[in-house]
Design a protein around this motif. Structure first.
Motif, PDB file in Angstrom:
ATOM      1  N   ALA A 287      47.481 -23.223 -45.020  1.00  0.00           N
ATOM      2  CA  ALA A 287      46.361 -22.502 -45.631  1.00  0.00           C
ATOM      3  C   ALA A 287      45.583 -21.686 -44.606  1.00  0.00           C
ATOM      4  CB  ALA A 287      45.430 -23.479 -46.337  1.00  0.00           C
ATOM      5  N   SER A 288      45.597 -22.097 -43.354  1.00  0.00           N
ATOM      6  CA  SER A 288      44.824 -21.385 -42.333  1.00  0.00           C
ATOM      7  C   SER A 288      45.448 -20.049 -41.946  1.00  0.00           C
ATOM      8  CB  SER A 288      44.674 -22.263 -41.080  1.00  0.00           C
ATOM      9  OG  SER A 288      45.915 -22.396 -40.401  1.00  0.00           O
ATOM     10  N   LEU A 289      46.753 -19.892 -42.168  1.00  0.00           N
ATOM     11  CA  LEU A 289      47.443 -18.679 -41.714  1.00  0.00           C
ATOM     12  C   LEU A 289      46.918 -17.406 -42.383  1.00  0.00           C
ATOM     13  CD1 LEU A 289      51.094 -20.015 -41.394  1.00  0.00           C
ATOM     14  CD2 LEU A 289      49.435 -19.580 -39.569  1.00  0.00           C
TER      15      LEU A 289
ATOM     16  N   ALA B 145      31.595 -32.484 -49.797  1.00  0.00           N
ATOM     17  CA  ALA B 145      32.487 -31.616 -50.555  1.00  0.00           C
ATOM     18  C   ALA B 145      33.422 -32.480 -51.385  1.00  0.00           C
ATOM     19  CB  ALA B 145      33.298 -30.739 -49.602  1.00  0.00           C
ATOM     20  N   PRO B 146      33.698 -32.089 -52.632  1.00  0.00           N
ATOM     21  CA  PRO B 146      34.611 -32.881 -53.466  1.00  0.00           C
ATOM     22  C   PRO B 146      35.969 -33.045 -52.783  1.00  0.00           C
ATOM     23  CG  PRO B 146      33.528 -31.160 -54.749  1.00  0.00           C
ATOM     24  CD  PRO B 146      33.207 -30.884 -53.317  1.00  0.00           C
ATOM     25  N   ALA B 147      36.437 -34.282 -52.724  1.00  0.00           N
ATOM     26  CA  ALA B 147      37.735 -34.528 -52.096  1.00  0.00           C
ATOM     27  C   ALA B 147      38.834 -33.929 -52.956  1.00  0.00           C
ATOM     28  CB  ALA B 147      37.957 -36.032 -51.920  1.00  0.00           C
ATOM     29  N   GLY B 148      39.816 -33.347 -52.340  1.00  0.00           N
ATOM     30  CA  GLY B 148      40.920 -32.778 -53.097  1.00  0.00           C
ATOM     31  C   GLY B 148      41.519 -31.577 -52.397  1.00  0.00           C
ATOM     32  N   ARG B 149      42.613 -31.079 -52.959  1.00  0.00           N
ATOM     33  CA  ARG B 149      43.334 -29.982 -52.325  1.00  0.00           C
ATOM     34  C   ARG B 149      42.523 -28.693 -52.307  1.00  0.00           C
ATOM     35  NH1 ARG B 149      49.621 -28.858 -53.583  1.00  0.00           N
ATOM     36  NH2 ARG B 149      49.621 -30.981 -52.746  1.00  0.00           N
ATOM     37  N   THR B 150      41.750 -28.432 -53.366  1.00  0.00           N
ATOM     38  CA  THR B 150      40.983 -27.183 -53.423  1.00  0.00           C
ATOM     39  C   THR B 150      39.996 -27.080 -52.275  1.00  0.00           C
ATOM     40  OG1 THR B 150      41.171 -27.101 -55.841  1.00  0.00           O
ATOM     41  CG2 THR B 150      39.430 -25.778 -54.827  1.00  0.00           C
ATOM     42  N   SER B 151      39.243 -28.157 -52.038  1.00  0.00           N
ATOM     43  CA  SER B 151      38.282 -28.161 -50.926  1.00  0.00           C
ATOM     44  C   SER B 151      38.991 -28.012 -49.591  1.00  0.00           C
ATOM     45  CB  SER B 151      37.458 -29.446 -50.943  1.00  0.00           C
ATOM     46  OG  SER B 151      36.647 -29.518 -52.088  1.00  0.00           O
TER      47      SER B 151
ATOM     48  N   VAL C 184      41.958 -26.667 -48.916  1.00  0.00           N
ATOM     49  CA  VAL C 184      42.501 -25.316 -48.740  1.00  0.00           C
ATOM     50  C   VAL C 184      41.384 -24.322 -48.423  1.00  0.00           C
ATOM     51  CG1 VAL C 184      43.618 -23.384 -49.933  1.00  0.00           C
ATOM     52  CG2 VAL C 184      44.560 -25.693 -50.137  1.00  0.00           C
ATOM     53  N   THR C 185      40.267 -24.452 -49.138  1.00  0.00           N
ATOM     54  CA  THR C 185      39.132 -23.561 -48.893  1.00  0.00           C
ATOM     55  C   THR C 185      38.628 -23.689 -47.460  1.00  0.00           C
ATOM     56  OG1 THR C 185      38.438 -23.709 -51.214  1.00  0.00           O
ATOM     57  CG2 THR C 185      36.808 -22.940 -49.620  1.00  0.00           C
TER      58      THR C 185
ATOM     59  N   VAL D 191      34.473 -30.171 -45.016  1.00  0.00           N
ATOM     60  CA  VAL D 191      35.330 -30.493 -46.172  1.00  0.00           C
ATOM     61  C   VAL D 191      36.240 -31.695 -45.936  1.00  0.00           C
ATOM     62  CG1 VAL D 191      35.342 -28.072 -46.861  1.00  0.00           C
ATOM     63  CG2 VAL D 191      37.254 -28.955 -45.505  1.00  0.00           C
ATOM     64  N   TYR D 192      36.504 -32.030 -44.646  1.00  0.00           N
ATOM     65  CA  TYR D 192      37.424 -33.143 -44.380  1.00  0.00           C
ATOM     66  C   TYR D 192      36.680 -34.265 -43.675  1.00  0.00           C
ATOM     67  CZ  TYR D 192      41.530 -35.773 -42.929  1.00  0.00           C
ATOM     68  OH  TYR D 192      42.463 -36.783 -42.741  1.00  0.00           O
ATOM     69  N   ARG D 193      36.216 -35.241 -44.461  1.00  0.00           N
ATOM     70  CA  ARG D 193      35.446 -36.358 -43.919  1.00  0.00           C
ATOM     71  C   ARG D 193      35.949 -37.674 -44.521  1.00  0.00           C
ATOM     72  NH1 ARG D 193      29.423 -35.002 -45.200  1.00  0.00           N
ATOM     73  NH2 ARG D 193      29.068 -36.858 -43.926  1.00  0.00           N
ATOM     74  N   PRO D 194      37.162 -38.078 -44.185  1.00  0.00           N
ATOM     75  CA  PRO D 194      37.690 -39.335 -44.723  1.00  0.00           C
ATOM     76  C   PRO D 194      36.912 -40.530 -44.182  1.00  0.00           C
ATOM     77  CG  PRO D 194      39.107 -38.520 -42.980  1.00  0.00           C
ATOM     78  CD  PRO D 194      38.096 -37.449 -43.234  1.00  0.00           C
ATOM     79  N   ASP D 195      36.981 -41.633 -44.901  1.00  0.00           N
ATOM     80  CA  ASP D 195      36.274 -42.838 -44.461  1.00  0.00           C
ATOM     81  C   ASP D 195      36.829 -43.372 -43.146  1.00  0.00           C
ATOM     82  OD1 ASP D 195      34.617 -42.785 -46.686  1.00  0.00           O
ATOM     83  OD2 ASP D 195      35.999 -43.985 -47.901  1.00  0.00           O
ATOM     84  N   ASP D 196      38.115 -43.181 -42.925  1.00  0.00           N
ATOM     85  CA  ASP D 196      38.759 -43.635 -41.696  1.00  0.00           C
ATOM     86  C   ASP D 196      38.542 -42.588 -40.604  1.00  0.00           C
ATOM     87  OD1 ASP D 196      40.366 -44.504 -39.641  1.00  0.00           O
ATOM     88  OD2 ASP D 196      42.159 -44.803 -40.866  1.00  0.00           O
TER      89      ASP D 196
END
Length: 243
Positions: free
Chosen positions: A77-79, A118-124, A126-127, A149-154
């Motif tokens: 997605a970053s490309l 941010a809501p967890a999921g592919r849309t967030s 990718v954005t 957008v990427y803040r997992p519990d682990d």
């Protein structure tokens, strides 16, 4: 580089590596502006090479926690974001771009620090990845969108996956710069090689600190670093307006 400048640059790399190892981001935020001030001979290509090495080392340290699915989606997605960012950097006034992006990063960081996620999921994902790609050529700051957008519990998964993602982006940028023919790759590789021992020292110094840093502190630190990077962009834009 003189011995004194080399030692000062080495200290910067040690500190930046420790920050990256502890939080999963921050190497560029610490290293890039300080190296530009004290060791301007360490060019962009050398910094990108060092960044790739640090990111790979951090990702490898906790490789069992790597989220390969997230890494694959984010990298792809970053490309297109990199392509858009390259175009924006060429056509938009640099000061206005830095000011707008800095303000957005600050707002997003403050909202996240206030408790919004941010809501967890592919849309967030990718954005955030597209935005990270855009910020790479525009401001060399891919970290803030991903920190939001990427803040997992682990936190181990967060550190490893973010570092692997930044390694990919930095490698793409380094190859692009190399192919452009605008850098003396041989000389830059020598300058990078001189600073590699500082990466090793930073990784070793961070080892006893990693298990002692509470998970909430790690997540807060990533947002603080994001906020700092946004403020730095706004400050840069203000400086450029008076220069």
């Amino acid at each position: 580089m003189s011995v004194a400048v080399g030692l000062a640059a080495g200290v910067v790399i040690v500190v930046a590596t420790i920050v990256q190892r502890l939080t999963g981001m921050g190497f560029g935020i610490v290293a890039v502006p300080l190296l530009a001030l004290i060791a301007p001979d360490v060019g962009t290509f050398a910094v990108l090479v060092l960044t790739v090495l640090v990111m790979v080392a951090v990702a490898w340290a906790e490789r069992d926690a790597l989220d390969r699915r997230v890494l694959a989606i984010a990298s792809l997605a970053s490309l297109p974001g990199v392509a858009v960012g390259t175009w924006l950097a060429a056509v938009l006034p640099l000061r206005a771009t830095h000011l707008a992006i800095g303000a957005i990063v600050i707002a997003g960081s403050l909202v996240s620090m206030a408790g919004w996620r941010a809501p967890a999921g592919r849309t967030s994902l990718v954005t955030g990845s597209v935005l990270a790609g855009i910020l790479t050529p525009v401001a060399a700051l891919p970290g803030p969108p991903m920190a939001i957008v990427y803040r997992p519990d682990d936190v181990r998964r967060m550190r490893t996956t973010l570092s692997a993602f930044f390694a990919f982006g930095s490698a793409v940028s380094a190859v692009t710069l190399l192919l452009s023919g605008t850098t003396d790759a041989g000389a830059e590789l020598v300058r990078a090689a001189v600073l590699v021992p500082a990466i090793v020292v930073g990784m070793l110094l961070a080892m006893p600190l990693v298990p002692r840093l509470p998970a909430p502190a790690v997540r807060t630190a990533t947002l603080v670093l994001s906020l700092v990077s946004g403020a730095a962009l706004v400050a840069r834009a203000a400086f450029e307006s008076f220069a």
